[in-house]
Design a protein around this motif. Structure first.
Motif, PDB file in Angstrom:
ATOM      1  N   PRO A  33       0.825  -1.215   0.000  1.00 55.78           N
ATOM      2  CA  PRO A  33       0.000   0.000   0.000  1.00 55.78           C
ATOM      3  C   PRO A  33       0.858   1.264   0.000  1.00 55.78           C
ATOM      4  O   PRO A  33       0.957   1.980   1.001  1.00 55.78           O
ATOM      5  CB  PRO A  33      -0.808  -0.141   1.292  1.00 55.78           C
ATOM      6  N   ILE A  34       1.456   1.578  -1.141  1.00 57.50           N
ATOM      7  CA  ILE A  34       2.396   2.699  -1.200  1.00 57.50           C
ATOM      8  C   ILE A  34       1.988   3.747  -2.238  1.00 57.50           C
ATOM      9  O   ILE A  34       2.803   4.570  -2.654  1.00 57.50           O
ATOM     10  CB  ILE A  34       3.825   2.202  -1.492  1.00 57.50           C
ATOM     11  N   ALA A  35       0.727   3.734  -2.632  1.00 58.69           N
ATOM     12  CA  ALA A  35       0.264   4.713  -3.624  1.00 58.69           C
ATOM     13  C   ALA A  35       0.376   6.146  -3.104  1.00 58.69           C
ATOM     14  O   ALA A  35       0.416   7.094  -3.896  1.00 58.69           O
ATOM     15  CB  ALA A  35      -1.179   4.418  -4.016  1.00 58.69           C
ATOM     16  N   HIS A  36       0.462   6.292  -1.776  1.00 58.93           N
ATOM     17  CA  HIS A  36       0.562   7.629  -1.185  1.00 58.93           C
ATOM     18  C   HIS A  36       1.966   8.221  -1.308  1.00 58.93           C
ATOM     19  O   HIS A  36       2.156   9.427  -1.131  1.00 58.93           O
ATOM     20  CB  HIS A  36       0.195   7.568   0.299  1.00 58.93           C
ATOM     21  N   VAL A  37       2.964   7.380  -1.612  1.00 61.59           N
ATOM     22  CA  VAL A  37       4.333   7.867  -1.765  1.00 61.59           C
ATOM     23  C   VAL A  37       4.392   8.737  -3.022  1.00 61.59           C
ATOM     24  O   VAL A  37       4.008   8.285  -4.107  1.00 61.59           O
ATOM     25  CB  VAL A  37       5.320   6.687  -1.875  1.00 61.59           C
ATOM     26  N   PRO A  38       4.840   9.980  -2.909  1.00 63.04           N
ATOM     27  CA  PRO A  38       4.734  10.912  -4.046  1.00 63.04           C
ATOM     28  C   PRO A  38       5.298  10.385  -5.356  1.00 63.04           C
ATOM     29  O   PRO A  38       4.663  10.533  -6.404  1.00 63.04           O
ATOM     30  CB  PRO A  38       5.507  12.142  -3.547  1.00 63.04           C
ATOM     31  N   ALA A  96       3.134   8.122  -7.716  1.00 58.08           N
ATOM     32  CA  ALA A  96       2.004   8.700  -8.449  1.00 58.08           C
ATOM     33  C   ALA A  96       2.432   9.493  -9.674  1.00 58.08           C
ATOM     34  O   ALA A  96       1.581   9.894 -10.475  1.00 58.08           O
ATOM     35  CB  ALA A  96       1.197   9.599  -7.511  1.00 58.08           C
ATOM     36  N   THR A 142      -4.178   5.067 -12.745  1.00 54.20           N
ATOM     37  CA  THR A 142      -4.646   6.181 -11.939  1.00 54.20           C
ATOM     38  C   THR A 142      -4.996   7.351 -12.859  1.00 54.20           C
ATOM     39  O   THR A 142      -4.703   7.342 -14.056  1.00 54.20           O
ATOM     40  CB  THR A 142      -3.561   6.635 -10.955  1.00 54.20           C
ATOM     41  N   LEU A 168      -1.866  -0.524  -4.105  1.00 52.42           N
ATOM     42  CA  LEU A 168      -2.992  -0.088  -3.287  1.00 52.42           C
ATOM     43  C   LEU A 168      -3.228  -0.949  -2.060  1.00 52.42           C
ATOM     44  O   LEU A 168      -3.968  -0.548  -1.152  1.00 52.42           O
ATOM     45  CB  LEU A 168      -4.272  -0.078  -4.134  1.00 52.42           C
TER      46      LEU A 168
END
Length: 333
Positions: free
Chosen positions: A167-172, A175, A212, A238
């Motif tokens: 779950p690393i989609a939040h790492v800038p 993306a 995305t 995700l």
């Protein structure tokens, strides 16, 4: 069955390393190499001198450089570990190669096959060693796994299943298409490389998934076809998947425990007979690939037979096709 777990990294000849880019994965490299090999990390380079100095102080590295150009020009550096984002691997590898340095480039090796060929052609022309930092390939459990399969312990391999989800989609950077973000090049490279390790280059590639809003892959399901086998692979940024692998053959199966691409164990389940487990004790992990580089460099070789250039390119070709099928195009491609 008596299995060879591979050479002791501590027995490899010494090599003086420079680290290009002072990120998180570079810290593991800086810790594992001096602790478990005869080699040393003698310098680190960053676009920020302050960041380089902070890294050097925290990780016991003698010299800090405020540019990548200064790092590769350092006469004490024999080999460069390229730890920058995927989008920069080509340029940074070429920078080091032009300076006459051997290179170990983080995975994925480059964004695409064309860039991989360019880097390897440059290494051949300059006469320096080059390899993708596919650390899994050199871990003791993987060395033993290849021997086990080759021995016929599970017969002919017919299916392989492997996933990698975090779950690393939040790492800038994940993306951002300009940094070659998305699941495949960062996470999916592991199951893809695992299939190449066990079954070789596939004869067909089929992929589905979704992107995305920014245009990078979030989740993928991949099927590799072979003459008499099939590999089912998946990756996502995700969610955390089980991150195990299974290889089934005509005489049994092998389950590789979580997390299969890091130091772990595997269990052989013969169709006729009792299960047995291989569980090497490993501290660290990056030292095995670094020791391989040192051995090949001292032998005057340009590539490793464990992760050869043809396979590095083949992996990139497969991932190019996966991205083509799901419509993921990176800036500049």
């Amino acid at each position: 069955m008596t299995l060879d777990l591979g050479p002791d990294p501590a027995d490899a000849p010494p090599l003086r390393w420079g680290i290009l880019a002072a990120g998180g994965i570079a810290r593991k490299f800086a810790a594992d190499i001096p602790q478990h090999t005869a080699s040393a990390v003698v310098a680190v380079g960053s676009r920020s001198r302050e960041r380089a100095e902070e890294f050097a102080t925290a990780n016991g590295v003698a010299r800090a450089h405020g540019s990548y150009e200064d790092l590769v020009a350092d006469p004490e550096v024999e080999a460069v570990y390229v730890a920058s984002p995927h989008s920069e691997h080509r340029d940074h590898a070429l920078l080091a190669i032009e300076a006459g340095k051997h290179v170990l480039v983080e995975k994925s090796f480059t964004r695409n096959a064309a860039e991989a060929r360019e880097v390897l052609d440059a290494a051949r022309e300059r006469g320096v060693f080059a390899m993708e930092a596919m650390w899994s390939r050199f871990l003791p459990h993987m060395v033993a796994l290849r021997q086990t399969i080759a021995s016929g312990a599970i017969g002919d391999v017919v299916t392989l299943v492997a996933s990698h989800g975090q779950p690393i989609a939040h790492v800038p950077r994940m993306a951002r298409p300009e940094l070659a973000g998305g699941a495949l090049l960062d996470l999916g490279i592991y199951p893809v490389a695992f299939a190449f390790d066990v079954l070789g280059e596939p004869s067909s590639v089929h992929a589905t998934g979704w992107l995305t809003d920014a245009g990078v892959d979030a989740t993928l399901a991949i099927t590799f076809g072979y003459e008499r086998a099939v590999a089912q692979l998946s990756t996502t940024m995700l969610a955390r998947t089980h991150n195990v692998a299974e290889i089934a053959g005509t005489a049994g199966r092998i389950t590789v425990a979580e997390t299969y691409y890091a130091p772990t164990s595997f269990t052989v389940h013969p169709t006729d007979g009792e299960p047995w487990t291989v569980a090497p004790e490993v501290t660290g992990g990056f030292q095995f690939q670094a020791a391989e580089v040192a051995r090949r460099v001292h032998a005057g070789e340009l590539e490793s037979p464990v992760r050869p250039w043809a396979e590095i390119i083949g992996t990139q070709v497969a991932m190019d096709e996966i991205r083509r099928q799901v419509g993921m195009v990176l800036p500049g491609e």
